[in-house]
Design a protein around this motif. Structure first.
Motif, mmCIF file in Angstrom:
data_model
loop_
_atom_site.group_PDB
_atom_site.id
_atom_site.type_symbol
_atom_site.label_atom_id
_atom_site.label_comp_id
_atom_site.label_asym_id
_atom_site.label_seq_id
_atom_site.Cartn_x
_atom_site.Cartn_y
_atom_site.Cartn_z
ATOM 1 N N LYS A 190 1.569 6.789 -6.714
ATOM 2 C CA LYS A 190 0.476 7.683 -7.079
ATOM 3 C C LYS A 190 0.853 9.138 -6.840
ATOM 4 C CE LYS A 190 -4.566 7.505 -6.606
ATOM 5 N NZ LYS A 190 -5.637 6.993 -5.730
ATOM 6 N N GLY A 191 1.527 9.365 -5.715
ATOM 7 C CA GLY A 191 1.870 10.740 -5.341
ATOM 8 C C GLY A 191 3.227 11.178 -5.842
ATOM 9 N N SER A 248 -4.374 1.919 9.564
ATOM 10 C CA SER A 248 -4.795 0.546 9.279
ATOM 11 C C SER A 248 -5.429 -0.076 10.517
ATOM 12 C CB SER A 248 -3.597 -0.293 8.834
ATOM 13 O OG SER A 248 -2.750 -0.542 9.936
ATOM 14 N N THR A 262 0.182 5.199 6.870
ATOM 15 C CA THR A 262 -0.686 4.121 6.406
ATOM 16 C C THR A 262 -0.917 3.116 7.526
ATOM 17 O OG1 THR A 262 0.217 4.399 4.186
ATOM 18 C CG2 THR A 262 -1.004 2.367 4.611
ATOM 19 N N GLU A 316 0.835 -1.200 0.000
ATOM 20 C CA GLU A 316 0.000 0.000 0.000
ATOM 21 C C GLU A 316 0.871 1.251 0.000
ATOM 22 O OE1 GLU A 316 -3.086 -0.180 2.930
ATOM 23 O OE2 GLU A 316 -3.853 1.809 2.387
ATOM 24 N N THR A 317 1.971 1.173 0.727
ATOM 25 C CA THR A 317 2.893 2.306 0.778
ATOM 26 C C THR A 317 3.438 2.625 -0.606
ATOM 27 O OG1 THR A 317 3.551 1.727 3.032
ATOM 28 C CG2 THR A 317 5.068 3.120 1.777
ATOM 29 N N TYR A 318 3.890 1.601 -1.310
ATOM 30 C CA TYR A 318 4.440 1.819 -2.648
ATOM 31 C C TYR A 318 3.366 2.304 -3.622
ATOM 32 C CZ TYR A 318 9.248 0.322 -2.006
ATOM 33 O OH TYR A 318 10.560 0.262 -1.633
ATOM 34 N N ALA A 319 2.161 1.763 -3.461
ATOM 35 C CA ALA A 319 1.070 2.202 -4.344
ATOM 36 C C ALA A 319 0.784 3.684 -4.126
ATOM 37 C CB ALA A 319 -0.173 1.364 -4.080
ATOM 38 N N LYS A 320 0.723 4.086 -2.855
ATOM 39 C CA LYS A 320 0.463 5.501 -2.552
ATOM 40 C C LYS A 320 1.609 6.382 -3.029
ATOM 41 C CE LYS A 320 -2.538 5.049 1.502
ATOM 42 N NZ LYS A 320 -2.595 5.143 2.973
ATOM 43 N N ALA A 321 2.828 5.896 -2.811
ATOM 44 C CA ALA A 321 4.002 6.684 -3.193
ATOM 45 C C ALA A 321 4.061 6.861 -4.706
ATOM 46 C CB ALA A 321 5.274 6.005 -2.683
ATOM 47 N N ILE A 381 4.901 7.870 4.595
ATOM 48 C CA ILE A 381 3.716 7.251 3.991
ATOM 49 C C ILE A 381 3.423 5.921 4.673
ATOM 50 C CG2 ILE A 381 2.792 6.213 1.878
ATOM 51 C CD1 ILE A 381 4.411 8.294 0.299
#
Lengths: 180, 251
Positions: free
Chosen positions: A44-45, A70, A66, A37-42, A62
């Protein structure tokens, strides 16, 4: 920043971030979810990420945020109130020798790891960021979004808590690092 | 009872964490050297730090998870790469059409050459191959007047390896034309002449070198609105020579 650079900048942090996530969650599956999730958010941003700012601190931030939102993170927070701990003030002294000697005399790294695993999450994360991930105070301040002074005082209390785990474990939580 | 030390524990930790301002370090060294309590504290914090080193890389991600994440963060393929993937498909249709067109053209051309070859063979197989029998071009040419809607020149073949045998009227694709039969040793060569009107349907190329079709050698060209075809079972060089003389006579 061009997303094409994300992989080459963020992937070197993967092992460290995973280790951090696993220490925070205490569980492999949760850690994997958290890192993912961290990598996905990173990713994205990443376009809004300013070149020259600290990518490492940004990624840890992040991940940490996150985690705290959670299910696992909220559960961990409910067991220890950060405000309460902050309010304890300056009752920590540098010279409480007896308990830490008990711990340190064992010269057992596993004991230290058990103690780390048993720390309340607000202490555990700052110890991890400082001692394990080797972030500077400035970076830790960015990750936790607190002033550097707060980093220093919280780190001091965390170390004290770490040195007297059996006595002052505020969670009353069984120390069992093997589950981590 | 030791004298209480007023050193802030946070400052000690900052020193160990490498976060103490450089100008404060000499004073710290001096203090530790004279304060046993702080010296002990430093030693214990150091041991704690050493103990926590075991937590570095303590939890390692699995290979499967590493691969999974790498796929997740792999940069998006460049747009032109995406386009590249569709190029074969995009090209397939025009390529197929072009191939079909080329094949059709080739096929039509083959058909046309076959028809010309048929005319040639027909004339040779006929018991009455020639409508006008003459080696004299001044006899043959006028014979065609009123029989075909165009005029052409017959080259002087006397003194060459070619002998004019005569001519006849033929039709190709509903168009009347002239067929001259020219002998070369025992070989017979047909010269076919048609009108090359804009609406003509003969699918011949504007001009070709002598080329082989079904063991016949064919050469065709267009000149002054006329389509010439020379076909025979002789060598290309011989067809070429006859074609040259026809070209010279009709420029």
């Amino acid at each position: 920043m061009n997303p094409e650079f994300f992989e080459q900048l963020a992937m070197p942090l993967f092992d460290q971030l995973y280790n951090f996530a696993h220490w925070l969650t205490g569980d492999r599956a949760d850690a994997e979810d958290l890192v993912q999730e961290t990598y996905a958010k990173a990713l994205k941003g990443f376009r809004s990420f300013q070149q020259g700012t600290n990518l490492r601190a940004w990624m840890y931030r992040i991940l940490r945020n996150t985690f705290h939102t959670s299910r696992t993170g909220l559960a961990a927070q409910n067991t220890s109130s950060l405000e309460e701990e902050e309010a304890q003030g300056n009752d920590v002294t540098a010279h409480t020798i007896t308990p830490e000697l008990l711990l340190l005399k064992q010269e057992d790294q596993q004991t230290v790891l058990n103690a780390l695993a048993a720390l309340p999450v607000s202490y555990r994360e700052i110890i991890l960021l400082c001692e394990v991930e080797e972030l500077s105070y400035r970076e830790i301040a960015q990750v936790l979004d607190v002033p550097i002074g707060t980093v220093m005082s919280r780190l001091s209390r965390a170390r004290t808590a770490l040195r007297q785990p059996q006595k002052t474990n505020p969670l009353g939580r069984p120390i069992n690092a093997r589950t981590l | 009872m030791p004298v209480p030390c007023d050193q802030n524990p946070i400052t000690l930790a900052s020193y160990l964490d490498g976060e103490l301002a450089p100008d404060q370090i000499p004073a710290m060294h001096e203090h530790i050297a004279t304060c046993p309590q702080c010296a002990i504290e430093i030693a214990e914090l150091t041991r704690l730090k050493n103990g926590l080193r075991a937590a570095r890389g303590h939890h390692a991600p699995t290979l499967e998870f590493r691969k999974k994440l790498q796929q997740q963060v792999a940069p998006p393929r460049r747009p032109h790469l995406n386009v590249l993937r569709f190029i074969p498909a995009a090209l397939a249709l025009p390529a197929t059409l072009l191939l079909a067109f080329t094949w059709t053209q080739h096929s039509r051309r083959q058909d046309a050459f076959s028809e010309v070859a048929d005319l040639h063979v027909n004339a040779l197989a006929s018991t009455n191959p020639l409508d006008v029998i003459s080696t004299d071009r001044h006899t043959v040419k006028p014979w065609f007047q009123g029989r075909i809607p165009f005029s052409f020149n017959v080259p002087e073949l006397a003194g060459t390896e070619f002998t004019l045998l005569g001519g006849r009227v033929v039709y190709l694709h509903q168009q009347p034309g002239a067929q001259l039969i020219v002998a070369m040793r025992q070989h017979k060569i047909s010269v076919l002449i048609f009108q090359a009107s804009p609406g003509q349907t003969l699918p011949f190329p504007a001009s070709t070198e002598a080329s082989a079709h079904n063991a016949f050698t064919v050469e065709t060209w267009q000149s002054n609105g006329l389509r010439f075809l020379v076909i025979g079972d002789v060598d290309a060089t011989e067809i070429e020579r006859l074609a040259q003389s026809l070209k010279q006579a009709n420029t």
